[in-house]
Design a protein around this motif. Structure first.
Motif, short mmCIF file in Angstrom:
data_model
loop_
_atom_site.label_atom_id
_atom_site.label_comp_id
_atom_site.label_asym_id
_atom_site.label_seq_id
_atom_site.Cartn_x
_atom_site.Cartn_y
_atom_site.Cartn_z
N PHE A 7 0.89 -1.23 0.11
CA PHE A 7 -0.01 -0.02 0.02
C PHE A 7 0.94 1.18 -0.22
O PHE A 7 0.51 2.21 0.13
N GLU A 8 2.17 1.28 -0.28
CA GLU A 8 2.87 2.54 -0.61
C GLU A 8 2.42 3.33 -1.53
O GLU A 8 2.43 4.61 -1.12
N PRO A 9 1.83 2.89 -2.72
CA PRO A 9 1.21 3.76 -3.49
C PRO A 9 0.09 4.73 -2.73
O PRO A 9 -0.06 5.89 -3.15
N THR A 10 -0.66 4.39 -1.90
CA THR A 10 -1.60 5.07 -1.40
C THR A 10 -1.21 6.14 -0.44
O THR A 10 -1.36 7.06 -0.19
N ILE A 11 -0.24 5.54 0.48
CA ILE A 11 0.67 6.41 1.36
C ILE A 11 1.23 7.48 0.52
O ILE A 11 1.04 8.65 1.24
N SER A 12 2.10 7.26 -0.32
CA SER A 12 2.43 8.22 -1.25
C SER A 12 1.29 9.31 -1.71
O SER A 12 1.63 10.40 -1.72
N ALA A 13 0.32 8.64 -2.11
CA ALA A 13 -0.70 9.71 -2.79
C ALA A 13 -1.34 10.76 -1.53
O ALA A 13 -1.52 11.77 -1.88
N LEU A 14 -1.54 9.95 -0.54
CA LEU A 14 -2.11 10.76 0.78
C LEU A 14 -1.02 11.68 1.03
O LEU A 14 -1.44 12.92 1.20
N CYS A 15 0.21 11.42 1.19
CA CYS A 15 1.30 12.45 1.35
C CYS A 15 1.58 13.48 0.37
O CYS A 15 1.41 14.74 0.89
N TYR A 16 1.62 13.12 -0.79
CA TYR A 16 1.73 14.00 -1.78
C TYR A 16 0.36 14.99 -1.57
O TYR A 16 0.39 16.38 -2.12
N THR A 17 -0.83 14.65 -1.57
CA THR A 17 -2.17 15.53 -1.45
C THR A 17 -1.77 16.42 -0.09
O THR A 17 -2.08 17.59 -0.27
N PHE A 18 -1.54 15.87 0.97
CA PHE A 18 -1.58 16.83 1.99
C PHE A 18 -0.32 17.85 1.89
O PHE A 18 -0.44 18.76 2.30
#
Length: 115
Positions: A3-14
């Motif tokens: 689930f690294e892509p999900t964590i990455s997408a969340l971080c980039y969005t924040f």
């Protein structure tokens, strides 16, 4: 499931939401922030990892119903909407998940850019 892509997408969005829009291109800490958040997950005790993993997977997959794609595959503007929906959810666990990722992201981001 990774689930690294999900964590990455969340971080980039924040980061995009909270950072100064005129951030110099020479200092792009986003990948460091993602690594920090991921490492916090990896360092959790097992009894916390599984629930966080399951909830993150649910968050990632729930956009398939409305948008036809997983969260990390969505454009940034739609990601913001899904995050806002979860932030205002009547379910505390949904709000807490977003608060967890947003807090770690913002903490790490400002630590990195101020050093």
């Amino acid at each position: 499931m990774n689930f690294e892509p999900t964590i990455s997408a969340l971080c980039y969005t924040f980061i995009n939401k909270h950072s100064e829009k005129h951030q110099p291109l020479l200092h792009f800490p986003n990948n460091q922030v993602v690594e920090f958040v991921s490492s916090q997950y990896r360092n959790m005790p097992d009894y916390l990892k599984l629930p966080l993993f399951i909830l993150t997977a649910i968050f990632d997959f729930c956009s398939i119903i409305r948008r036809g794609k997983r969260f990390h595959q969505l454009p940034p503007t739609i990601r913001v909407n899904q995050i806002a929906t979860w932030k205002m959810s009547p379910l505390r666990v949904c709000r807490d998940l977003i608060r967890f990722y947003e807090s770690l992201t913002i903490f790490s981001y400002y630590q990195i850019i101020n050093n």
